[in-house]
Design an enzyme around this catalytic site. Structure first.
Site, PDB file in Angstrom:
ATOM      1  CG  ASP B 213      -2.090   0.853   1.152  1.00 12.14           C
ATOM      2  OD1 ASP B 213      -2.234   1.534   0.127  1.00 12.14           O
ATOM      3  OD2 ASP B 213      -2.889   0.859   2.098  1.00 12.14           O
ATOM      4  CG  HIS B 308      -7.486   0.124  -5.474  1.00 11.64           C
ATOM      5  ND1 HIS B 308      -8.431   1.021  -5.016  1.00 11.64           N
ATOM      6  CD2 HIS B 308      -6.317   0.502  -4.895  1.00 11.64           C
ATOM      7  CE1 HIS B 308      -7.861   1.884  -4.193  1.00 11.64           C
ATOM      8  NE2 HIS B 308      -6.577   1.596  -4.104  1.00 11.64           N
TER       9      HIS B 308
END
Lengths: 398, 398
Positions: B213, B308
């Site tokens: 992330d 995403h």
């Protein structure tokens, strides 16, 4: 099994005794050796051995983060079901603590840097009963102490896992995997997370009151006599707990807002130690016992008769306990500034001989009681370790 | 002011540019230099400079622990009162970040090891109004996104402090002191604590879903163009915010229990990245952009149209934002396994030009929305830094 890390030299390993037995020596040597060693290996890869006579996470030097999770058993969970659950957990814990993913791990990448992970399994009265074994008389609620304001949501439980690591993400991952694996057997009763942080594993660990805390712990040489159950320490048994220990978990709220209102002299008098370096008010070093007989120029006792160090202390060396607490600091309820305190954890071979007398002395007359409130309490039996080829809980479930 | 630490050599200091300007360079150099340096100095003594054109805690490499606390102003708090509060906070923050106790500090010992502490002050619409200044149109609730399930207890606020340190005890101490100092001016609206841990500051930071992330953050060379407000980035003003930035805080619950039900292929398709090392499914390195045009042997797009990475990405380089999130993992409510997710924090010079279009793309069609739920949202204006002789908020309160 991964190799012990954190700046630990071959020499330290060779001279530190039985490495690999219980994960104890490794952690201790690693901590003290760190300052003198060449650049440390990746601390994320540090492992604490799982296999041994005793479980890790008891005399293991405290990691930065810890979570305690208590489970209640679902109706119908019997000895066979417990055996299945403990077999699954044994396999998971062995893998996770070695830096490998559990078999049912859905986020295997989060297992690869265990950062000193330990997982410790303990049973409450409910699990012992489910195993079809007599529940020891001490395994249940502690005697009522006048200071207690216990809440059910922080108390008791049939099973307990204590999960500790220097990486909080690792703690979360292990908690989640182990809880998922148990969901056909248990429900979660409570979860208490805590931290020590680098400050907390320093030589002067401090709590949120700013006090130096936990300096009077038994030394490794005393662990066999004070922590571990055996035919020597607890000849009365039960035999299934030899190699294990007893565990007290108490959630102690700190009344920091009123603590703030008293000055440093009053605080030091409450504790009996100096706030700046933790030394006894009667002098000496941090690790020295206070001189309880010392008097000042006016003939008054230097250590107040009701000071915490006086009440917590005992002349009976056999009454000492091993403290392994974590701080908590949760978002406060509306209108309050803080919801903080200590997840007090102690281990002692004999609960009734070691913990209860101490707690009674503190509950009666400890000055510190004005600024602390026990709001949760539970007692567990920490099972012996799983040696090679064994499963956790094997001695209970035969 | 304490000296920068964490294995930082004089040479690294001398070659790393304007040390001391904003605390940025020090942290970055320290982190990257650590692996190549002789045994590190005590990391507990590491400090991030407070004084500078910009506040620390924005482009500062994320510390292990962070807390965000939002306050509501009490009735009657006006520009004069705000000036007093900000003067107190400026003094406290300067001391604490340098490893010194605040003037009203009741636990001064807890201030001595700041471990990279930063405290960042931001204002919501209520504080700007109280200052008697026009509230910028973007400073208020974000546009409604269809995926939102916002709760008041995690949303909005008149003032915000972001407190980060590698030591959680330091975070708790600073939170407590700064909140106490503000209690005649404010009430606490919400507190969100989070962690990254060593895993999280690794070159492959991961969240609780196991995903890599935050790898697509703007590089330091882009901070002036993308993060900081100035006559170049935001010529329309307001001038009091030049040197500051805008901040979005969103509490995003992860639906880990349903996320567990899908397999790795489906997860990788959802994200558009490999789970094991975070590289795009179209190959290349972790930090490379995915090839959105790549097709497989069947002529199908390798990166799903709703993945995403495709939705989060933009061809417009000016639309990028600086993400600085923390994980949260709180005790679950009864009957549930987890209450975990992300305290999403982003900084961007121009909220409407950078954050809102991105969020719109994600809210519409991102596959990840099935497993994440925004439950809190707030927008703040991060004030410019306090240079020598200045106070935080000075430009707002003239």
């Amino acid at each position: 099994m991964g190799e012990p890390r954190r700046g630990l030299s071959r020499r330290a390993l060779l001279t530190s005794g039985s490495v690999g037995a219980a994960g104890v020596v490794v952690g201790a040597a690693g901590a003290s050796a760190a300052a003198h060693e060449p650049p440390a290996a990746d601390p994320g890869l540090r492992t604490v051995p799982f296999r041994g006579t005793h479980q890790a996470g008891v005399v293991t030097p405290p990691q930065d983060h810890g979570v305690l999770v208590a489970y209640d058993l679902l109706d119908g969970v019997d000895a066979d079901a417990l055996r299945r659950l403990f077999a699954i957990w044994t396999d998971d814990v062995e893998r996770l603590t070695a830096g490998r993913a559990g078999l049912a791990d859905t986020e295997p990448e989060l297992a690869l840097r265990p950062s000193g992970l330990t997982v410790t399994l303990a049973v409450g009265p409910g699990a012992v009963e489910a195993a079809g074994v007599d529940v020891p008389s001490w395994l249940g609620p502690l005697p009522d102490f006048t200071v207690d304001r216990l809440e059910g949501r922080w108390s008791e439980g049939d099973l307990l896992l204590q999960i500790c690591s220097d990486d909080e993400l690792v703690v979360s991952h292990a908690l989640r995997l182990l809880t998922k694996e148990a969901r056909t057997f248990t429900t979660v009763r409570w979860v208490q997370r805590g931290f020590r942080g680098p400050l907390g594993r320093d030589r002067t660990p401090r709590n949120l009151m700013g006090q130096v805390d936990g300096t009077a712990n038994p030394r490794p040489a005393d662990h066999d006599a004070l922590v571990w159950r055996s035919s020597t320490t607890t000849p009365e048994g039960p035999a299934w707990l030899d190699g294990g220990t007893t565990m007290v978990v108490r959630r102690i709220r700190m009344e920091l807002d009123t603590w703030d209102e008293i000055d440093r002299t009053a605080r030091e008098r409450t504790i009996g130690r100096r706030l700046d370096d933790g030394r006894p008010l009667t002098g000496g070093r941090l690790e020295d016992d206070p001189d309880l007989d010392a008097v000042d120029a006016n003939g008054l006792e230097v250590i107040d008769p009701f000071a915490h160090v006086r009440r917590a202390r005992t002349d009976d060396r056999r009454q000492r306990i091993l403290r392994r607490p974590y701080n908590y600091d949760d978002p406060p309820p509306p209108g309050e500034l803080t919801d903080a305190g200590l997840v007090f954890v102690s281990f002692q071979a004999d609960l009734e001989a070691q913990f209860v007398p101490l707690q009674r002395r503190l509950a009666e007359l400890d000055l510190l009681n004005q600024w602390t409130t026990p709001i949760g309490s539970a007692v567990f039996a920490v099972l012996p370790g799983a040696r090679r080829g064994e499963q956790l809980g094997q001695s209970l479930l035969t």
